[in-house]
Design a protein around this motif. Structure first.
Motif, PDB file in Angstrom:
ATOM      1  N   SER A  77       0.839  -1.188   0.000  1.00 45.46           N
ATOM      2  CA  SER A  77       0.000   0.000   0.000  1.00 45.46           C
ATOM      3  C   SER A  77       0.877   1.242   0.000  1.00 45.46           C
ATOM      4  O   SER A  77       1.959   1.251   0.589  1.00 45.46           O
ATOM      5  CB  SER A  77      -0.883  -0.015   1.250  1.00 45.46           C
ATOM      6  OG  SER A  77      -1.601   1.179   1.367  1.00 45.46           O
ATOM      7  N   MET A  78       0.398   2.284  -0.687  1.00 42.81           N
ATOM      8  CA  MET A  78       1.109   3.560  -0.657  1.00 42.81           C
ATOM      9  C   MET A  78       0.103   4.697  -0.633  1.00 42.81           C
ATOM     10  O   MET A  78      -1.011   4.564  -1.143  1.00 42.81           O
ATOM     11  CB  MET A  78       2.044   3.698  -1.850  1.00 42.81           C
ATOM     12  CG  MET A  78       1.349   3.726  -3.196  1.00 42.81           C
ATOM     13  SD  MET A  78       2.491   3.641  -4.575  1.00 42.81           S
ATOM     14  CE  MET A  78       2.439   1.886  -4.911  1.00 42.81           C
ATOM     15  N   THR A  79       0.495   5.800  -0.028  1.00 45.49           N
ATOM     16  CA  THR A  79      -0.368   6.975   0.009  1.00 45.49           C
ATOM     17  C   THR A  79      -0.511   7.534  -1.397  1.00 45.49           C
ATOM     18  O   THR A  79       0.476   7.763  -2.088  1.00 45.49           O
ATOM     19  CB  THR A  79       0.190   8.044   0.957  1.00 45.49           C
ATOM     20  OG1 THR A  79       0.121   7.526   2.290  1.00 45.49           O
ATOM     21  CG2 THR A  79      -0.602   9.332   0.890  1.00 45.49           C
ATOM     22  N   TYR A  80      -1.745   7.749  -1.798  1.00 44.22           N
ATOM     23  CA  TYR A  80      -2.063   8.311  -3.112  1.00 44.22           C
ATOM     24  C   TYR A  80      -2.355   9.805  -2.997  1.00 44.22           C
ATOM     25  O   TYR A  80      -2.240  10.543  -3.957  1.00 44.22           O
ATOM     26  CB  TYR A  80      -3.268   7.548  -3.674  1.00 44.22           C
ATOM     27  CG  TYR A  80      -3.594   7.811  -5.111  1.00 44.22           C
ATOM     28  CD1 TYR A  80      -2.725   7.427  -6.134  1.00 44.22           C
ATOM     29  CD2 TYR A  80      -4.792   8.432  -5.467  1.00 44.22           C
ATOM     30  CE1 TYR A  80      -3.035   7.647  -7.459  1.00 44.22           C
ATOM     31  CE2 TYR A  80      -5.108   8.658  -6.795  1.00 44.22           C
ATOM     32  CZ  TYR A  80      -4.229   8.266  -7.785  1.00 44.22           C
ATOM     33  OH  TYR A  80      -4.537   8.487  -9.100  1.00 44.22           O
ATOM     34  N   GLY A  81      -2.765  10.225  -1.793  1.00 42.89           N
ATOM     35  CA  GLY A  81      -3.040  11.639  -1.571  1.00 42.89           C
ATOM     36  C   GLY A  81      -4.017  11.849  -0.431  1.00 42.89           C
ATOM     37  O   GLY A  81      -4.394  10.911   0.274  1.00 42.89           O
ATOM     38  N   TYR A  82      -4.410  13.101  -0.254  1.00 43.89           N
ATOM     39  CA  TYR A  82      -5.358  13.490   0.785  1.00 43.89           C
ATOM     40  C   TYR A  82      -6.396  14.413   0.177  1.00 43.89           C
ATOM     41  O   TYR A  82      -6.074  15.265  -0.648  1.00 43.89           O
ATOM     42  CB  TYR A  82      -4.639  14.207   1.940  1.00 43.89           C
ATOM     43  CG  TYR A  82      -3.666  13.320   2.646  1.00 43.89           C
ATOM     44  CD1 TYR A  82      -4.067  12.548   3.735  1.00 43.89           C
ATOM     45  CD2 TYR A  82      -2.342  13.213   2.219  1.00 43.89           C
ATOM     46  CE1 TYR A  82      -3.185  11.705   4.370  1.00 43.89           C
ATOM     47  CE2 TYR A  82      -1.446  12.366   2.860  1.00 43.89           C
ATOM     48  CZ  TYR A  82      -1.873  11.613   3.923  1.00 43.89           C
ATOM     49  OH  TYR A  82      -1.005  10.770   4.545  1.00 43.89           O
ATOM     50  N   ASP A  83      -7.641  14.257   0.574  1.00 42.45           N
ATOM     51  CA  ASP A  83      -8.733  15.101   0.098  1.00 42.45           C
ATOM     52  C   ASP A  83      -9.484  15.674   1.293  1.00 42.45           C
ATOM     53  O   ASP A  83      -9.429  15.138   2.391  1.00 42.45           O
ATOM     54  CB  ASP A  83      -9.738  14.293  -0.739  1.00 42.45           C
ATOM     55  CG  ASP A  83      -9.234  13.982  -2.139  1.00 42.45           C
ATOM     56  OD1 ASP A  83      -8.270  14.633  -2.599  1.00 42.45           O
ATOM     57  OD2 ASP A  83      -9.802  13.081  -2.771  1.00 42.45           O
ATOM     58  N   ARG A  84     -10.231  16.735   1.024  1.00 42.88           N
ATOM     59  CA  ARG A  84     -11.170  17.325   1.977  1.00 42.88           C
ATOM     60  C   ARG A  84     -10.545  17.630   3.350  1.00 42.88           C
ATOM     61  O   ARG A  84     -11.135  17.345   4.385  1.00 42.88           O
ATOM     62  CB  ARG A  84     -12.405  16.450   2.130  1.00 42.88           C
ATOM     63  CG  ARG A  84     -13.212  16.352   0.847  1.00 42.88           C
ATOM     64  CD  ARG A  84     -14.575  15.743   1.074  1.00 42.88           C
ATOM     65  NE  ARG A  84     -14.584  14.299   1.085  1.00 42.88           N
ATOM     66  CZ  ARG A  84     -14.729  13.532   0.021  1.00 42.88           C
ATOM     67  NH1 ARG A  84     -14.845  14.057  -1.158  1.00 42.88           N
ATOM     68  NH2 ARG A  84     -14.772  12.226   0.116  1.00 42.88           N
ATOM     69  N   LEU A  85      -9.371  18.214   3.335  1.00 47.93           N
ATOM     70  CA  LEU A  85      -8.689  18.590   4.575  1.00 47.93           C
ATOM     71  C   LEU A  85      -9.327  19.853   5.143  1.00 47.93           C
ATOM     72  O   LEU A  85      -9.452  20.862   4.450  1.00 47.93           O
ATOM     73  CB  LEU A  85      -7.205  18.832   4.292  1.00 47.93           C
ATOM     74  CG  LEU A  85      -6.349  19.377   5.426  1.00 47.93           C
ATOM     75  CD1 LEU A  85      -6.309  18.399   6.592  1.00 47.93           C
ATOM     76  CD2 LEU A  85      -4.954  19.678   4.914  1.00 47.93           C
ATOM     77  N   ARG A  86      -9.746  19.770   6.411  1.00 50.82           N
ATOM     78  CA  ARG A  86     -10.357  20.919   7.074  1.00 50.82           C
ATOM     79  C   ARG A  86      -9.853  21.022   8.510  1.00 50.82           C
ATOM     80  O   ARG A  86      -9.756  20.016   9.219  1.00 50.82           O
ATOM     81  CB  ARG A  86     -11.889  20.791   7.120  1.00 50.82           C
ATOM     82  CG  ARG A  86     -12.551  20.743   5.762  1.00 50.82           C
ATOM     83  CD  ARG A  86     -12.445  22.084   5.023  1.00 50.82           C
ATOM     84  NE  ARG A  86     -13.109  22.049   3.739  1.00 50.82           N
ATOM     85  CZ  ARG A  86     -12.518  21.720   2.592  1.00 50.82           C
ATOM     86  NH1 ARG A  86     -11.249  21.372   2.568  1.00 50.82           N
ATOM     87  NH2 ARG A  86     -13.186  21.730   1.456  1.00 50.82           N
ATOM     88  N   PHE A  87      -9.569  22.254   8.933  1.00 48.32           N
ATOM     89  CA  PHE A  87      -9.181  22.543  10.317  1.00 48.32           C
ATOM     90  C   PHE A  87     -10.396  23.173  10.985  1.00 48.32           C
ATOM     91  O   PHE A  87     -10.764  24.303  10.681  1.00 48.32           O
ATOM     92  CB  PHE A  87      -7.970  23.481  10.341  1.00 48.32           C
ATOM     93  CG  PHE A  87      -6.792  22.931   9.584  1.00 48.32           C
ATOM     94  CD1 PHE A  87      -6.081  21.849  10.081  1.00 48.32           C
ATOM     95  CD2 PHE A  87      -6.420  23.461   8.364  1.00 48.32           C
ATOM     96  CE1 PHE A  87      -5.012  21.316   9.385  1.00 48.32           C
ATOM     97  CE2 PHE A  87      -5.352  22.946   7.656  1.00 48.32           C
ATOM     98  CZ  PHE A  87      -4.643  21.874   8.160  1.00 48.32           C
TER      99      PHE A  87
END
Length: 150
Positions: A77-87
């Motif tokens: 498995s490998m990280t493909y990315g990140y979506d919908r990041l909210r603080f």
């Protein structure tokens, strides 16, 4: 560890241990990124602002949270990315973070022999306030190439 695409069960949850954000974390992160904005570095200035004290960089909170979920290396498995990041809430020096990871979805990917797994990350402080969310996308090898997601 080898956890293949077919083994990720939507709805399954895992929780991290706690990690307290320190003054050192903020100072090191500022030095690494060049982000010396007063929101993070100037206690006196912050006393005049809505939160009344320094806040951790969002990118620091994100980095720490992601690191807290990486307890085991999955060789397929490998990280493909990140979506919908909210603080959603500020994080302060002394706050202790915990991360809840929920497998949200498995779906096909254009790369032969791989599928895409979406994990939802929820980051909470010591008061159980939700401070950050994002989706972690994983490109995961299939046990049997060509199998469709279930």
């Amino acid at each position: 560890m080898r956890k293949y695409f077919e083994e990720f069960e939507p709805g399954s949850v895992r929780d991290s241990t706690g990690r307290t954000i320190t003054e050192t974390d903020i100072v090191l992160h500022a030095g690494q990124t060049g982000d010396f904005y007063p929101h993070h570095m100037d206690e006196e200035w912050c006393k005049q602002q809505p939160f009344k004290k320094r806040i951790a960089h969002g990118t620091l909170v994100f980095s720490v949270a992601v690191g807290m979920t990486a307890g085991v290396i999955n060789e397929v498995s490998m990280t493909y990315g990140y979506d919908r990041l909210r603080f959603l809430q500020p994080v302060f020096i002394g706050d202790t973070l915990r991360v809840k990871v929920t497998v949200r979805e498995r779906k096909e990917h254009k790369r032969p022999g791989y599928g895409l797994v979406t994990e939802g990350l929820e980051v909470f402080n010591q008061r159980s306030d939700l401070v950050m969310v994002c989706d972690h996308l994983l490109l995961v090898e299939k046990r049997v190439p060509g199998d469709a997601a279930h």
